[in-house]
Design a protein around this motif. Structure first.
Motif, PDB file in Angstrom:
ATOM      1  N   THR A 192       0.846  -1.187   0.000  1.00  0.00           N
ATOM      2  CA  THR A 192       0.000   0.000   0.000  1.00  0.00           C
ATOM      3  C   THR A 192       0.879   1.234   0.000  1.00  0.00           C
ATOM      4  O   THR A 192       1.274   1.759   1.043  1.00  0.00           O
ATOM      5  CB  THR A 192      -0.939  -0.003   1.220  1.00  0.00           C
ATOM      6  N   LYS A 228      -6.475   8.535  -7.031  1.00  0.00           N
ATOM      7  CA  LYS A 228      -7.290   8.558  -5.815  1.00  0.00           C
ATOM      8  C   LYS A 228      -6.603   9.345  -4.703  1.00  0.00           C
ATOM      9  O   LYS A 228      -7.261   9.781  -3.757  1.00  0.00           O
ATOM     10  CB  LYS A 228      -7.679   7.155  -5.375  1.00  0.00           C
ATOM     11  N   GLU A 229      -5.282   9.533  -4.801  1.00  0.00           N
ATOM     12  CA  GLU A 229      -4.615  10.403  -3.836  1.00  0.00           C
ATOM     13  C   GLU A 229      -5.073  11.842  -4.008  1.00  0.00           C
ATOM     14  O   GLU A 229      -5.350  12.550  -3.033  1.00  0.00           O
ATOM     15  CB  GLU A 229      -3.097  10.307  -3.982  1.00  0.00           C
ATOM     16  N   ALA A 232      -8.884  11.753  -2.810  1.00  0.00           N
ATOM     17  CA  ALA A 232      -9.344  11.369  -1.471  1.00  0.00           C
ATOM     18  C   ALA A 232      -8.260  11.374  -0.402  1.00  0.00           C
ATOM     19  O   ALA A 232      -8.389  12.061   0.605  1.00  0.00           O
ATOM     20  CB  ALA A 232      -9.986   9.977  -1.541  1.00  0.00           C
ATOM     21  N   GLN A 233      -7.198  10.595  -0.585  1.00  0.00           N
ATOM     22  CA  GLN A 233      -6.274  10.355   0.527  1.00  0.00           C
ATOM     23  C   GLN A 233      -5.258  11.469   0.716  1.00  0.00           C
ATOM     24  O   GLN A 233      -4.726  11.644   1.803  1.00  0.00           O
ATOM     25  CB  GLN A 233      -5.564   9.010   0.339  1.00  0.00           C
ATOM     26  N   LYS A 234      -4.916  12.190  -0.373  1.00  0.00           N
ATOM     27  CA  LYS A 234      -4.075  13.398  -0.332  1.00  0.00           C
ATOM     28  C   LYS A 234      -2.612  13.115  -0.038  1.00  0.00           C
ATOM     29  O   LYS A 234      -1.882  14.023   0.365  1.00  0.00           O
ATOM     30  CB  LYS A 234      -4.621  14.416   0.685  1.00  0.00           C
ATOM     31  N   GLU A 235      -2.149  11.900  -0.241  1.00  0.00           N
ATOM     32  CA  GLU A 235      -0.735  11.594  -0.059  1.00  0.00           C
ATOM     33  C   GLU A 235      -0.033  11.672  -1.414  1.00  0.00           C
ATOM     34  O   GLU A 235       0.600  10.733  -1.878  1.00  0.00           O
ATOM     35  CB  GLU A 235      -0.563  10.206   0.575  1.00  0.00           C
ATOM     36  N   HIS A 270     -10.093   4.146  -0.422  1.00  0.00           N
ATOM     37  CA  HIS A 270      -9.827   5.423   0.236  1.00  0.00           C
ATOM     38  C   HIS A 270     -10.853   6.484  -0.176  1.00  0.00           C
ATOM     39  O   HIS A 270     -11.109   7.424   0.577  1.00  0.00           O
ATOM     40  CB  HIS A 270      -8.415   5.874  -0.091  1.00  0.00           C
ATOM     41  N   GLU A 273     -13.492   5.818   2.265  1.00  0.00           N
ATOM     42  CA  GLU A 273     -13.089   6.277   3.584  1.00  0.00           C
ATOM     43  C   GLU A 273     -13.164   7.797   3.700  1.00  0.00           C
ATOM     44  O   GLU A 273     -13.323   8.342   4.795  1.00  0.00           O
ATOM     45  CB  GLU A 273     -11.668   5.801   3.895  1.00  0.00           C
ATOM     46  N   ALA A 274     -13.048   8.502   2.573  1.00  0.00           N
ATOM     47  CA  ALA A 274     -13.129   9.961   2.578  1.00  0.00           C
ATOM     48  C   ALA A 274     -14.564  10.461   2.675  1.00  0.00           C
ATOM     49  O   ALA A 274     -14.782  11.674   2.797  1.00  0.00           O
ATOM     50  CB  ALA A 274     -12.471  10.532   1.322  1.00  0.00           C
TER      51      ALA A 274
END
Length: 590
Positions: A192, A228-229, A232-235, A270, A273-274
């Motif tokens: 991941t 998707k970063e 949603a996840q922003k990494e 993710h 999850e967001a």
């Protein structure tokens, strides 16, 4: 044989003669029932629920623009009334609504892949060995925040974050310890990681080869889903364009050299999850997948070269039947896209293969043992939906990285479902349920509406740049929070059945004393003992290749392999990419 009209007449009589008197005696608990995605649930389902004309899909006016990747129009026209033989079919046959394998889990159970990682490489390696001994059938590596953001453990940006949400990996030396003693030629590994996925994957490949396992036999999955970063996840680290280049480089490299490896796991998890709905999760995940397919095609790959190794990653949330419908609709939509838009000829290219994880966002620190029930139901939905691989969250994950005991208990939940429940004995046990088939159809219809809008905006990369999926998710999360605050959505132990006197004390995992110090000492030793000229040469070559336009002749994976072999650190490699690509700063939405 009764047809839908006969059923309607019988239903109307039932409503008059049985339902109305029952409601007169006792009213229903509320006036409206709906899924978490706000799809209204009827009181009763029957054949009448399936014979409405569907207005979605690439062959219908409600679906995305019906063209293939070369822009040639596909046949258009309205779908016929629902046809179970065509739209549901049989397992292992298009459109794969009932699963991609004819025998389901009767021949092979899903892979039980527990997500694990904390502290130093030694700590996580010991956990992996424990889980494999307990019957786990696949590995899944969680990395800590410094690794996810491309920093070495001794970087000031990493201060206080080492090993708390995953394992720290700064160089090949850490990866070698992380994988020591693991049967890499017999077990598949999921990782991941996204923005720095390429250099971390290179370390894995080099560590395996040094252990005597050739890259061509390695099996596993790289998450590597940068879109998707942004959603949603922003990494994220780099802007979208060079980030997409890195993903395409890995797809191309894997296609050529690691035929058993899934180079991307297109991740709805993710997104959910967001705060997205199930429909949004599926729509935006598939749209991301379309963007990666199109990027690989533009690179010059043929769809049937790389598409069989594409994989997906979904969330299994608490709305039991909606999740099952989502998984079934997902396979059908992807089959239609791959055959009608991208002209895939290899049937494996049209398979949607996916890993599932139970919903971390659904876990509560209040009454944490309740999470065992939540996870069991979510895992059961994933199995009934036909997942190829499954991770079950531990009951203590709302508080910290799982303890060894909690992780083992989560694995046992899967094993009980597999061995004791009976649900694996037949393929798609809920196939033909009027409710499930109707909900599958409705999920698909709503997903095509989103895909149509994303097409109108020029594709997912453009839509992400405009903030479209981000706004949709934020609106859905706000709606759900309002429903929760109003008591319309009840969470046991949080806003329902609250026990103010309850005090449940459970053990919480912490990074073992000395782990960070051990990791930093190893990092210092690597820097001191490696060949400095080899490192400088490898980093210079990486910088030069990254500065050239993306393409097969400047694929960066061979350079990451060379950097790993020279023991260049993750931070050093990402610093080079930051210098060349720049760092991304998300625009402010108003």
């Amino acid at each position: 044989m009764s047809d839908a009209a006969d059923w309607r007449r019988r239903r109307d009589a039932w409503e008059r003669e049985h339902l109305a008197p029952a409601l007169a005696r006792s009213q229903e608990r509320r006036t409206r029932f709906s899924t978490i995605s706000d799809v209204e649930i009827d009181r009763l389902y029957g054949p009448w629920s399936l014979d409405a004309t569907n207005d979605g899909g690439p062959s219908g006016p409600g679906g995305p623009t019906a063209v293939d990747h070369q822009g040639d129009p596909l046949p258009t026209g309205r779908w016929e009334d629902f046809d179970p033989l065509r739209d549901v079919g049989l397992p292992g046959e298009p459109p794969f609504t009932r699963g991609i394998h004819p025998s389901g889990y009767r021949a092979r159970q899903w892979t039980m892949r527990m997500f694990a990682g904390f502290g130093a490489a030694e700590d996580t390696n010991a956990r992996f060995l424990q889980l494999l001994a307990a019957g786990q059938t696949g590995l899944s590596i969680a990395y800590d925040m410094p690794t996810l953001y491309g920093y070495d453990a001794d970087d000031p940006e990493a201060d206080g974050e080492f090993g708390t949400c995953g394992v720290g990996v700064s160089s090949l030396a850490d990866m070698e310890i992380l994988l020591a003693g693991l049967p890499l030629d017999r077990v598949s590994t999921s990782m991941t990681i996204n923005s720095p996925a390429a250099p971390i994957w290179a370390m894995y490949i080099v560590a395996a080869e040094k252990a005597g396992v050739p890259r061509a036999v390695l099996e596993g999955t790289l998450q590597n889903d940068i879109l998707k970063e942004f959603v949603a996840q922003k990494e994220f680290l780099f802007p979208p364009e060079p980030s997409m280049r890195l993903v395409t480089d890995t797809i191309e490299f894997g296609t050529r050299e690691l035929p058993k490896w899934n180079t991307i796991s297109i991740s709805g998890y993710h997104i959910r999850e967001a705060g997205s709905t199930a429909v949004q999760e599926l729509a935006f995940t598939i749209a991301d997948g379309m963007a990666y397919v199109e990027a690989a095609l533009q690179r010059g790959l043929r769809v049937d070269e790389f598409a069989p190794r594409l994989s997906f990653f979904f969330n299994s949330h608490s709305d039991f039947f909606e999740e099952i419908a989502k998984f079934r609709a997902a396979r059908r939509i992807w089959w239609k896209l791959m055959t009608e838009r991208y002209r895939a000829e290899n049937e494996r290219s049209t398979w949607m293969r996916f890993h599932t994880q139970t919903a971390g966002v659904s876990l509560t620190p209040q009454q944490p043992l309740n999470n065992l029930t939540r996870v069991a139901l979510q895992a059961l939905a994933a199995v009934l939906g036909g997942s190829q691989s499954l991770h079950t969250d531990a009951y203590d994950e709302a508080l910290a990285v799982p303890t060894a005991g909690a992780a083992l208990l989560a694995l046992r939940q899967q094993q009980i479902i597999a061995e004791e429940s009976g649900v694996a004995a037949t393929v798609d046990p809920l196939g033909g349920s009027w409710f499930v088939e109707s909900l599958t159809n409705e999920t698909e219809r709503q997903v095509w509406r989103y895909l149509d809008e994303i097409d109108r905006r020029g594709g997912m990369v453009q839509a992400v740049g405009e903030g479209y999926p981000q706004r949709e998710i934020a609106d859905a999360a706000y709606r759900y929070q309002r429903e929760f605050d109003a008591g319309e959505r009840q969470i046991v132990g949080v806003n329902a059945y609250v026990d103010e006197t309850e005090q449940t004390s459970i053990p919480v995992l912490s990074v073992p004393p000395g782990s960070e110090e051990r990791h930093r000492a190893r990092l210092s030793r690597v820097r001191a003992e490696r060949d400095a000229e080899a490192v400088a040469s490898a980093l210079a070559a990486l910088r030069d290749a990254a500065g050239r336009p993306g393409g097969s002749d400047s694929n960066l994976m061979p350079h990451f392999i060379r950097c790993a072999e020279a023991y260049a650190t993750l931070g050093e490699q990402c610093a080079v990419l930051r210098q060349v690509f720049g760092e991304y700063r998300e625009p402010v939405s108003v």
